[in-house]
Design an enzyme around this catalytic site. Structure first.
Site, PDB file in Angstrom:
ATOM      1  N   ARG A  42       0.829  -1.208   0.000  1.00 55.52           N
ATOM      2  CA  ARG A  42       0.000   0.000   0.000  1.00 55.52           C
ATOM      3  C   ARG A  42       0.858   1.251   0.000  1.00 55.52           C
ATOM      4  NH1 ARG A  42       2.652   1.852   3.230  1.00 55.52           N
ATOM      5  NH2 ARG A  42       2.802   1.429   5.440  1.00 55.52           N
ATOM      6  N   HIS A  49       1.467   7.626  11.135  1.00 52.25           N
ATOM      7  CA  HIS A  49       1.709   7.361  12.558  1.00 52.25           C
ATOM      8  C   HIS A  49       0.533   7.794  13.425  1.00 52.25           C
ATOM      9  CE1 HIS A  49       5.827   5.850  12.513  1.00 52.25           C
ATOM     10  NE2 HIS A  49       6.047   6.669  11.498  1.00 52.25           N
ATOM     11  N   ASP A  51      -2.545   5.632  13.161  1.00 50.13           N
ATOM     12  CA  ASP A  51      -3.456   4.479  13.290  1.00 50.13           C
ATOM     13  C   ASP A  51      -3.345   3.859  14.676  1.00 50.13           C
ATOM     14  OD1 ASP A  51      -0.909   3.450  12.698  1.00 50.13           O
ATOM     15  OD2 ASP A  51      -1.632   1.911  11.312  1.00 50.13           O
ATOM     16  N   SER A 146       5.675  -4.247   2.529  1.00 48.54           N
ATOM     17  CA  SER A 146       5.924  -5.596   2.010  1.00 48.54           C
ATOM     18  C   SER A 146       5.752  -6.627   3.123  1.00 48.54           C
ATOM     19  CB  SER A 146       7.332  -5.686   1.434  1.00 48.54           C
ATOM     20  OG  SER A 146       8.280  -5.356   2.421  1.00 48.54           O
ATOM     21  N   ASP A 190      -1.979  -1.211   7.459  1.00 45.75           N
ATOM     22  CA  ASP A 190      -1.436  -1.953   6.323  1.00 45.75           C
ATOM     23  C   ASP A 190      -2.265  -3.200   6.032  1.00 45.75           C
ATOM     24  OD1 ASP A 190       0.422  -0.042   6.890  1.00 45.75           O
ATOM     25  OD2 ASP A 190       1.944  -1.422   7.631  1.00 45.75           O
ATOM     26  N   ASN A 233      13.965  -0.971   8.190  1.00 40.05           N
ATOM     27  CA  ASN A 233      13.299  -2.194   8.620  1.00 40.05           C
ATOM     28  C   ASN A 233      12.769  -1.949  10.037  1.00 40.05           C
ATOM     29  OD1 ASN A 233      12.677  -4.663   9.738  1.00 40.05           O
ATOM     30  ND2 ASN A 233      14.310  -5.748   8.672  1.00 40.05           N
TER      31      ASN A 233
HETATM   32  C1  GLA Z   1       3.779   1.195   9.519  1.00 44.60           C
HETATM   33  C2  GLA Z   1       2.750   0.505  10.406  1.00 44.60           C
HETATM   34  C3  GLA Z   1       1.385   1.160  10.251  1.00 44.60           C
HETATM   35  C4  GLA Z   1       1.478   2.673  10.436  1.00 44.60           C
HETATM   36  C5  GLA Z   1       2.607   3.265   9.600  1.00 44.60           C
HETATM   37  C6  GLA Z   1       2.842   4.727   9.879  1.00 44.60           C
HETATM   38  O1  GLA Z   1       3.488   0.976   8.184  1.00 44.60           O
HETATM   39  O2  GLA Z   1       2.654  -0.860  10.080  1.00 44.60           O
HETATM   40  O3  GLA Z   1       0.486   0.570  11.146  1.00 44.60           O
HETATM   41  O4  GLA Z   1       1.617   3.002  11.782  1.00 44.60           O
HETATM   42  O5  GLA Z   1       3.832   2.579   9.803  1.00 44.60           O
HETATM   43  O6  GLA Z   1       1.744   5.469   9.503  1.00 44.60           O
END
Ligand code: GLA
Length: 458
Positions: A42, A49, A51, A146, A190, A233
């Site tokens: 996605r 940051h 969610d 990923s 995600d 990572n």
């Molecule tokens: C990562 C996490 C998500 C979200 C983003 C930042 O992708 O897996 O849950 O917190 O960072 O928006």
């Protein structure tokens, strides 16, 4: 309505990638796959940051995905292979407890997270034996999710192999939860978009209850993804969990200052709900209650009336025990501001004013500035890339995903796409041989793709 992931009949021979995957599978295991599963990566358009703080986000699925070929058998084992030789084969016995080593985040542990999530959901004492070959097209450690796509793909195929049925929403929730076995306290964006995405539309993802609403993006502009080629990572560093912890502590400090029972509250959105305040009012409250200088453990323990042991066990995670300083004011400011920008972005898309594209671009730019200055989750290369994208004709550009490396997403007027790509190529990729070598997979236009699905041979 709770719907299940689609099960599509496909002519495997009509699709080069599926055909190659089938061949690899047959060569490796000497049998044919029974079915295939895919889950997309996605790009988050806005809402970074937040969610895990309980706020809505606005991502879309990309075309790049994790695709797996699967057979079900009586081997009593789960055999895994990857078409990328960098990722080594792995086999686990179906009678063993699935162990996930947080200190050593290898590719197959993400797969095992999905397996474990399904096993626990249904209390399956002994999983069906399976053989799988995984093929991924999402650049790893680039902020395009990923790893979550691998967890989602594995959750979906384990469900199918064990003849269970779950709705997309249930799968998204299970996969968000089970990915935490790796040790990062992700928020669920995600996995939600990987299952709930629909071709042609971005989605507003709301949590508790999990819900996805179509967001029609304006005509006349496209989204371009560009990777700054600094790998990040999340599981191998503590940056991500540090931010989760700072937000949790900020929640408690705000709650305490306003006389709420702070022990139950873990997310900044819960504090807002309890106070029945607007996001604007929360921003003012942050300024009133929290100071911009970093907080020490002692100060936090004193204000919250907790012991240092309680602080370590209740508020910190395993990989943040070393933290001595906490930037609460800046983090909370970012979260409440960003939550408001997501709602504004959605409302511009819904009402389609004449200047939509510029309004959305401006929100993206504000989001990047907030990520860079308040949340401190950018890096010099990403900031440079965002500047180059804006100079090359983007109306808005920002880091996407966790940050500290990875990709930027830019909104570019359709008529400027070609010149935009050329200018970014010339300014960011070509001058550096390593970046130039990665350019093809690092700079591309992305349209909203579909969600996770099962394929069966026609
Ligand atoms: C990562 C996490 C998500 C979200 C983003 C930042 O992708 O897996 O849950 O917190 O960072 O928006």
């Amino acid at each position: 309505m709770a719907s299940n992931p689609p099960r599509l009949k496909t002519a495997i021979t009509a699709d080069e990638r599926l055909k190659n995957l089938k061949n690899t599978f047959e060569t490796k295991y000497g049998e044919s796959p029974l079915f295939y599963a895919c889950a997309p990566g996605r790009v988050n358009l806005i809402g970074e940051h937040i969610d895990y703080c309980g706020y809505s986000v606005l991502p879309m699925a990309i075309e790049q995905n994790i695709l797996a070929a699967v057979s079900v058998n009586n081997s009593g084992t789960i055999q895994l292979a990857n078409t990328n030789p960098l990722y080594k084969d792995f086999t686990v016995s179906c009678s063993e407890d699935i162990a996930i080593d947080r200190d050593n985040p290898k590719w197959f542990y993400y797969f095992l997270c999905g397996v474990k999530g399904i096993q626990e959901t249904f209390g399956i004492p002994r999983l069906a034996g399976m053989s799988c070959v995984v093929d991924g097209t999402i650049p790893p450690s680039s902020g395009l999710s990923s790893s979550s796509a691998l967890v989602c793909c594995s959750g979906l195929l384990t469900m199918e192999a064990n003849q269970k049925l779950l709705s997309k929403v249930a799968l998204a929730e299970i996969c968000a939860k089970c990915e935490r076995y790796i040790g990062t306290e992700g928020g669920g964006m995600d996995q939600s978009i990987s299952f709930l995405a629909e071709r042609g539309t971005a989605k507003l993802i709301e949590f508790q209850p999990l819900r996805a609403t179509d967001v029609k993006l304006p005509d006349g502009a496209v989204f371009v993804i560009s990777n700054c080629c600094v790998e990040m990572n999340k599981a191998a560093t503590s940056h991500y969990n540090i931010r989760v912890v700072e937000c949790r502590i900020a929640t408690k400090m705000l709650a305490k200052a306003r006389g709420l029972e702070s022990s139950r509250l873990l997310k900044l959105a819960q504090a807002q709900r309890e106070l029945k305040a607007s996001l604007e009012e929360m921003l003012t409250l942050v300024d009133e209650v929290l100071h911009p200088e970093p907080y020490s453990r002692e100060e936090i323990c004193r204000v919250l009336g907790i012991t240092s042991e309680q602080f370590s066990t209740d508020l910190l995670s395993a990989n943040t025990q070393h933290m001595m300083q906490f930037w609460l004011h800046q983090r909370a400011k970012h979260v409440y501001g960003e939550a408001a920008r997501v709602l504004q972005f959605k409302s511009v898309c819904d009402s389609e004013p004449a200047e939509s594209i510029h309004l959305l671009g401006e929100l993206m730019n504000q989001s990047h500035a907030s990520c860079r200055d308040l949340y401190e989750c950018s890096c010099p290369e990403l900031d440079q890339l965002v500047d180059i994208c804006l100079k090359a004709g983007a109306v808005g550009s920002r880091l996407t995903g966790a940050g500290w490396g990875g990709c930027a997403v830019s909104m570019v007027p359709t008529e400027k796409v070609e010149s935009f790509l050329q200018a970014v190529r010339a300014a960011y990729y070509l001058p550096d041989p390593r970046r130039a070598a990665l350019e093809k997979q690092s700079l591309f236009v992305s349209k909203p793709g579909g969600g996770a699905a099962i394929f069966l041979e026609e």
